[in-house]
Write an enzyme that holds these catalytic residues in place. Sequence first.
Site, PDB file in Angstrom:
ATOM      1  N   CYS A 175      -1.527  27.798  -3.136  1.00 34.30           N
ATOM      2  CA  CYS A 175      -0.806  28.946  -3.897  1.00 34.30           C
ATOM      3  C   CYS A 175      -1.661  30.070  -3.346  1.00 34.30           C
ATOM      4  O   CYS A 175      -2.662  30.711  -4.053  1.00 34.30           O
ATOM      5  CB  CYS A 175      -0.668  28.882  -5.463  1.00 34.30           C
ATOM      6  SG  CYS A 175       0.106  30.285  -6.074  1.00 34.30           S
ATOM      7  N   CYS A 178      -1.769  33.122  -6.215  1.00 30.23           N
ATOM      8  CA  CYS A 178      -2.500  33.024  -7.068  1.00 30.23           C
ATOM      9  C   CYS A 178      -3.868  33.340  -6.884  1.00 30.23           C
ATOM     10  O   CYS A 178      -4.522  33.939  -7.693  1.00 30.23           O
ATOM     11  CB  CYS A 178      -2.572  31.694  -7.818  1.00 30.23           C
ATOM     12  SG  CYS A 178      -0.980  30.590  -7.647  1.00 30.23           S
ATOM     13  N   ASP A 179      -4.190  32.759  -5.640  1.00 31.81           N
ATOM     14  CA  ASP A 179      -5.899  32.785  -5.285  1.00 31.81           C
ATOM     15  C   ASP A 179      -6.047  33.821  -4.463  1.00 31.81           C
ATOM     16  O   ASP A 179      -7.406  33.853  -4.258  1.00 31.81           O
ATOM     17  CB  ASP A 179      -5.957  31.272  -4.841  1.00 31.81           C
ATOM     18  CG  ASP A 179      -5.896  30.499  -5.882  1.00 31.81           C
ATOM     19  OD1 ASP A 179      -5.837  30.497  -7.083  1.00 31.81           O
ATOM     20  OD2 ASP A 179      -6.036  29.028  -5.690  1.00 31.81           O
TER      21      ASP A 179
END
Length: 488
Positions: A175, A178-179
């Site tokens: 992801c 997200c990161d």
Amino acid sequence: MIRYLKASFVIAPLFFFAACFNDQKSDIKSHKKYNIDEVLTQENVVPVVIIGSGPAGLSAALYVSRAGMKSFVFAGPTPCGQLTQTTYIENWPGRERVLGTTLMDDIKNQAISFGATIIHDTVTKINVNSWPFAIQTEEGRSFKALAIILATGATPKVLNIPGEREYWGKGVTTCAICDAPFFKDREVVISGGGDSAAEMVFELAPYVKKVTMLVRKDHMKAAVAMQERVLKYPNAFVEYHKEIKAIYGDESGVTAIDLYDNENNTTKRIPTDGVFLAIGHTPNSAVIKGQVPLDDHGYIKMDGRSQESLVPGIFAAGEIQDPEYRQAIVAAGEGVKAALDATSFLYAHGFNVEIGHKLDQQFFESFSDEKIELQELLKNEELYEHVLHAKGLVVLDFYGTACPACVKMIPILESISHKMQGKIKIYKVRYDNDIKEYRTIFKELWKKHDIQVKRVPALLVFKDGKFLEMNYNIMSRKELYEYLQKFM
Ligand code: NDP
């Protein structure tokens, strides 16, 4: 058989006709009796259960509800599906540019407004050997359904190489959205050459020093427009004939990979801070395995051009049965088809409004999905009052507004907040880049307890004002409940 006819007297010849042309389906059919009168003697039967809450599941829910039938949608482990894991969608007809989370919220709210019930629980077992079909959930609910629409989608694939599991969440991830902020000014690689890999470049390039796409063939699979966009980033690079064979790291996370060149048959160890995987998906068909015929790759086999599986009454839509098109809008269309097929199936088997009411009266299983909206902590004084000077168990949920895993955790936390009312207080704390710099609330926490939140979502557990534990895991409702129980 594309659609069921609405009069039951035509069913028998139809079944005979279908049996002549579809041996596999007729075998399955002969084991089961579809008798609506017997259904009326049973408790806890719902007309339509939809498993999965992505574009396919929610579109199906919209149509089933509009047909006046009661439907339950089981949100599953990824509420609102894979579109919540992406940023902007530019190919949804009628929406020039829309955030994945916004689009899914809109579809969900539309389905709810017509009467769909969304339940934050996961179906763990289905038995199709008798009718109505038996269903069990992670939280121990058990009930029956006259028709099931499977819309469980697919899960990102992993490489299964040394180091991948060990450094999962510590530099290895699927992801980017997200990161990405956690890889500011670092160097990362992406494995894969499809549209997902290209999208990861768009997420990562604004943050990282360098991002390299590692493509195993001599060309990318991504759409030409996506490839062109990738190459416009000065810090994005593409290397062909490259495969990752191992991942290395230390306590800080990933530090290097073994990179295999399949053209020259050579392997080199190269330093990197992060490994992003975008190598396709696996259909989420485990729950139905052994019950409904699947193809060799685990996709549900379908009956002709309809959305019905080879088991009458079990329908499917979206990536669980589509290895080819895999577009959200296609999944939504299939959800609509599945709903129309499922409602036709029910009418063909004698279902009507009166029977719907009777089943409703005999439904006793508890499906309350009550929640308490989490209060946001905004000021230092609130931190003192509600956390550091508070008696009892307090949980802080550090979340980011563009983080899909955080979006997924919030309804689970709200539901647990209701379930554990009086025993625990849960607050949310927005931890986006734009605000974390100036909020002294965080500095107070770090100073007093010497803890740093390195990524989101992060749950911080306090008891009687004392910090106990930080947890970065994404948990189901059941897992979160069990996790919090241990502090009671
Ligand atoms: P794809 O299956 O399209 O691409 C997977 C990529 O990973 C391919 O380049 C494949 O290589 C590579 N790959 C597969 N296995 C391995 C492995 N073991 N090691 C190294 N490389 C590997 O998956 P995507 O997730 O990219 O896309 C799925 C669908 O979703 C597509 O239909 C796509 O169009 C759509 N999508 C659309 C987006 C948009 O429109 N904005 C965004 C994201 C996805 P090879 O080519 O050699 O098989």
